[in-house]
Design a protein around this motif. Structure first.
Motif, PDB file in Angstrom:
ATOM      1  N   ARG A 183       0.515  19.356  -6.713  1.00  0.00           N
ATOM      2  CA  ARG A 183       0.270  19.286  -5.271  1.00  0.00           C
ATOM      3  C   ARG A 183      -0.852  18.309  -4.932  1.00  0.00           C
ATOM      4  N   ASP A 184      -1.984  18.426  -5.637  1.00  0.00           N
ATOM      5  CA  ASP A 184      -3.114  17.532  -5.360  1.00  0.00           C
ATOM      6  C   ASP A 184      -2.765  16.083  -5.680  1.00  0.00           C
ATOM      7  N   GLN A 185      -1.981  15.866  -6.707  1.00  0.00           N
ATOM      8  CA  GLN A 185      -1.577  14.502  -7.061  1.00  0.00           C
ATOM      9  C   GLN A 185      -0.716  13.885  -5.964  1.00  0.00           C
ATOM     10  N   VAL A 186       0.172  14.682  -5.394  1.00  0.00           N
ATOM     11  CA  VAL A 186       1.006  14.199  -4.286  1.00  0.00           C
ATOM     12  C   VAL A 186       0.134  13.781  -3.118  1.00  0.00           C
ATOM     13  N   ARG A 187      -0.831  14.607  -2.764  1.00  0.00           N
ATOM     14  CA  ARG A 187      -1.703  14.304  -1.637  1.00  0.00           C
ATOM     15  C   ARG A 187      -2.626  13.124  -1.951  1.00  0.00           C
ATOM     16  N   VAL A 189      -2.034  10.517  -4.083  1.00  0.00           N
ATOM     17  CA  VAL A 189      -1.316   9.241  -4.090  1.00  0.00           C
ATOM     18  C   VAL A 189      -0.870   8.861  -2.681  1.00  0.00           C
ATOM     19  N   ALA A 190      -0.564   9.871  -1.853  1.00  0.00           N
ATOM     20  CA  ALA A 190      -0.223   9.587  -0.456  1.00  0.00           C
ATOM     21  C   ALA A 190      -1.428   9.005   0.274  1.00  0.00           C
ATOM     22  N   ALA A 191      -2.605   9.546  -0.013  1.00  0.00           N
ATOM     23  CA  ALA A 191      -3.826   9.029   0.610  1.00  0.00           C
ATOM     24  C   ALA A 191      -4.074   7.591   0.182  1.00  0.00           C
ATOM     25  N   TYR A 192      -3.843   7.303  -1.090  1.00  0.00           N
ATOM     26  CA  TYR A 192      -4.025   5.930  -1.575  1.00  0.00           C
ATOM     27  C   TYR A 192      -3.057   4.972  -0.874  1.00  0.00           C
ATOM     28  N   VAL A 193      -1.788   5.350  -0.815  1.00  0.00           N
ATOM     29  CA  VAL A 193      -0.784   4.497  -0.162  1.00  0.00           C
ATOM     30  C   VAL A 193      -1.132   4.302   1.313  1.00  0.00           C
ATOM     31  N   TYR A 194      -1.553   5.366   1.970  1.00  0.00           N
ATOM     32  CA  TYR A 194      -1.925   5.269   3.385  1.00  0.00           C
ATOM     33  C   TYR A 194      -3.093   4.303   3.569  1.00  0.00           C
ATOM     34  N   SER A 195      -4.029   4.307   2.650  1.00  0.00           N
ATOM     35  CA  SER A 195      -5.205   3.445   2.777  1.00  0.00           C
ATOM     36  C   SER A 195      -4.863   1.964   2.615  1.00  0.00           C
ATOM     37  N   LEU A 196      -3.746   1.677   1.947  1.00  0.00           N
ATOM     38  CA  LEU A 196      -3.361   0.275   1.745  1.00  0.00           C
ATOM     39  C   LEU A 196      -3.061  -0.430   3.071  1.00  0.00           C
ATOM     40  N   PRO A 199      -6.990   0.312   6.093  1.00  0.00           N
ATOM     41  CA  PRO A 199      -8.257   0.183   5.356  1.00  0.00           C
ATOM     42  C   PRO A 199      -9.383   1.048   5.910  1.00  0.00           C
ATOM     43  N   ASP A 200      -9.358   1.312   7.215  1.00  0.00           N
ATOM     44  CA  ASP A 200     -10.423   2.111   7.811  1.00  0.00           C
ATOM     45  C   ASP A 200     -10.371   3.566   7.349  1.00  0.00           C
ATOM     46  N   TYR A 201      -9.269   3.969   6.688  1.00  0.00           N
ATOM     47  CA  TYR A 201      -9.173   5.342   6.181  1.00  0.00           C
ATOM     48  C   TYR A 201     -10.082   5.543   4.964  1.00  0.00           C
ATOM     49  N   SER A 202     -10.409   4.433   4.304  1.00  0.00           N
ATOM     50  CA  SER A 202     -11.265   4.516   3.120  1.00  0.00           C
ATOM     51  C   SER A 202     -12.713   4.710   3.549  1.00  0.00           C
ATOM     52  N   THR A 206     -13.321  10.134   1.788  1.00  0.00           N
ATOM     53  CA  THR A 206     -11.964  10.052   1.240  1.00  0.00           C
ATOM     54  C   THR A 206     -11.872   9.207  -0.024  1.00  0.00           C
ATOM     55  N   LEU A 207     -12.968   8.545  -0.379  1.00  0.00           N
ATOM     56  CA  LEU A 207     -12.917   7.582  -1.478  1.00  0.00           C
ATOM     57  C   LEU A 207     -12.481   8.232  -2.792  1.00  0.00           C
ATOM     58  N   GLU A 208     -13.004   9.403  -3.095  1.00  0.00           N
ATOM     59  CA  GLU A 208     -12.658  10.067  -4.354  1.00  0.00           C
ATOM     60  C   GLU A 208     -11.164  10.378  -4.413  1.00  0.00           C
ATOM     61  N   ARG A 209     -10.608  10.864  -3.306  1.00  0.00           N
ATOM     62  CA  ARG A 209      -9.176  11.170  -3.269  1.00  0.00           C
ATOM     63  C   ARG A 209      -8.349   9.891  -3.417  1.00  0.00           C
ATOM     64  N   ILE A 210      -8.788   8.823  -2.762  1.00  0.00           N
ATOM     65  CA  ILE A 210      -8.051   7.556  -2.822  1.00  0.00           C
ATOM     66  C   ILE A 210      -8.060   7.006  -4.246  1.00  0.00           C
ATOM     67  N   GLU A 211      -9.211   7.055  -4.908  1.00  0.00           N
ATOM     68  CA  GLU A 211      -9.299   6.546  -6.283  1.00  0.00           C
ATOM     69  C   GLU A 211      -8.430   7.376  -7.227  1.00  0.00           C
ATOM     70  N   ALA A 212      -8.428   8.675  -7.032  1.00  0.00           N
ATOM     71  CA  ALA A 212      -7.562   9.530  -7.848  1.00  0.00           C
ATOM     72  C   ALA A 212      -6.096   9.210  -7.590  1.00  0.00           C
ATOM     73  N   GLY A 213      -5.751   8.938  -6.328  1.00  0.00           N
ATOM     74  CA  GLY A 213      -4.381   8.579  -5.981  1.00  0.00           C
ATOM     75  C   GLY A 213      -3.969   7.252  -6.568  1.00  0.00           C
ATOM     76  N   GLN A 214      -4.913   6.313  -6.671  1.00  0.00           N
ATOM     77  CA  GLN A 214      -4.611   5.012  -7.268  1.00  0.00           C
ATOM     78  C   GLN A 214      -4.198   5.175  -8.727  1.00  0.00           C
ATOM     79  N   GLU A 215      -4.877   6.062  -9.447  1.00  0.00           N
ATOM     80  CA  GLU A 215      -4.521   6.308 -10.841  1.00  0.00           C
ATOM     81  C   GLU A 215      -3.104   6.866 -10.943  1.00  0.00           C
ATOM     82  N   VAL A 216      -2.767   7.766 -10.044  1.00  0.00           N
ATOM     83  CA  VAL A 216      -1.411   8.315 -10.040  1.00  0.00           C
ATOM     84  C   VAL A 216      -0.404   7.216  -9.715  1.00  0.00           C
TER      85      VAL A 216
END
Length: 293
Positions: A183-187, A189-196, A199-202, A206-216
């Motif tokens: 569940r957390d991985q889904v959220r 990676v979605a946060a990372y994609v949304y930030s692409l 950019p103002d979402y970063s 939210t940075l920690e979640r975005i970086e974790a999503g980038q790895e996924v």
């Protein structure tokens, strides 16, 4: 001899009829109206002799002019088909670069293509080609499978996710539903994609979640969308860094897409439309994107 009664106001004779104190005047038909009636009746009777008019059992009066609307329509259809065959042959056989460079031929493409698009494509992509929820915008020049006339023609012929042996195949797995991601991985990676594309979402929050999503993303999504998330037209994988979305680019919709997956569908048109019609539509759709600023 009975005395004739006259109306004291107009001086006209009355008919003798009276109703609630109102007496009817004996007013003659105006000469202009009478002449009009005579002329129209003479014209109608005369016209009966010149054009088909009266049924006679299994046939009818043919008229002196020999007018036959069925023959006239058939002749006009033949003339239209002959005129149409000239430019349809060019659209079917000439290279796309020649068609695109010929403004006279492009005027025909825009006119005929609009009708073909309205009859066959507008139900999904909208009358103006701008798409709607779950159906791509064809005017933004952002393509899943490529926007050249050749690639558009191929997509139309074989379809997407169809039974055609050469169909384009594309499917996004249901990473959450099928438990490929937690569940957390889904959220994440979605946060990372949304930030692409936002950019103002970063932010520090939210940075920690975005970086974790980038790895996924790198381990799970990059195989189709590329390491830079700019997509792959060879695989029909969309660019995730721009503002153009098929299913929606807000965070909740992206989460839903990652969790439940996506699988679009476009029918094949190779047996529904002629080669000339498909090529006309390919140029028309390509032109929709080319005309955008």
């Amino acid at each position: 001899m009975a005395e004739v009664e006259r109306d004291p106001v107009s001086g006209r004779e009355t008919t003798g009829h009276e109703w609630n104190g109102i007496k009817e005047l004996d007013t003659p038909v105006p000469r202009g109206v009478l002449m009009f009636l005579i002329v129209t009746h003479v014209w109608a009777i005369t016209w009966w002799f010149f054009v088909p008019a009266w049924p006679l059992g299994e046939t009818y009066t043919k008229g002196l002019l020999g007018v036959n609307q069925r023959t006239t329509v058939e002749e006009r259809v033949v003339e239209a088909q002959q005129e149409r065959s000239t430019w349809m042959s060019r659209l079917e056989n000439e290279p796309y670069e020649v068609i695109l460079a010929n403004e006279t031929l492009m005027e025909t493409v825009r006119d005929t293509g609009q009708q073909l698009f309205g009859d066959n494509c507008a139900a999904c992509h909208g009358r103006d080609g701008k798409g709607r929820a779950n159906y791509p915008d064809l005017t933004d020049d952002d393509w899943l499978w490529g926007g050249s006339p050749d690639l558009i023609e191929q997509t139309m012929r074989v379809g997407i996710n169809t039974a055609h042996p050469e169909s384009r195949i594309a499917q996004m797995p249901a990473f959450g539903r099928d438990q490929m991601l937690e569940r957390d991985q889904v959220r994440n990676v979605a946060a990372y994609v949304y930030s692409l594309s936002h950019p103002d979402y970063s932010t520090p929050e939210t940075l920690e979640r975005i970086e974790a999503g980038q790895e996924v993303f790198v381990t799970t999504c990059a195989a189709c969308h590329g390491e830079t998330a700019e997509g792959s037209q060879e695989m029909g994988a969309p660019n995730l860094t721009d503002p153009y979305w098929v299913y929606g680019g807000d965070l909740d919709t992206i989460i839903a897409s990652v969790h439940g997956g996506r699988q679009g569908h476009m029918p094949t048109w190779d047996e529904r439309l002629t080669t000339a019609e498909i090529r006309t539509l390919a140029v028309y759709v390509h032109d929709l994107g080319a005309q955008q600023p």
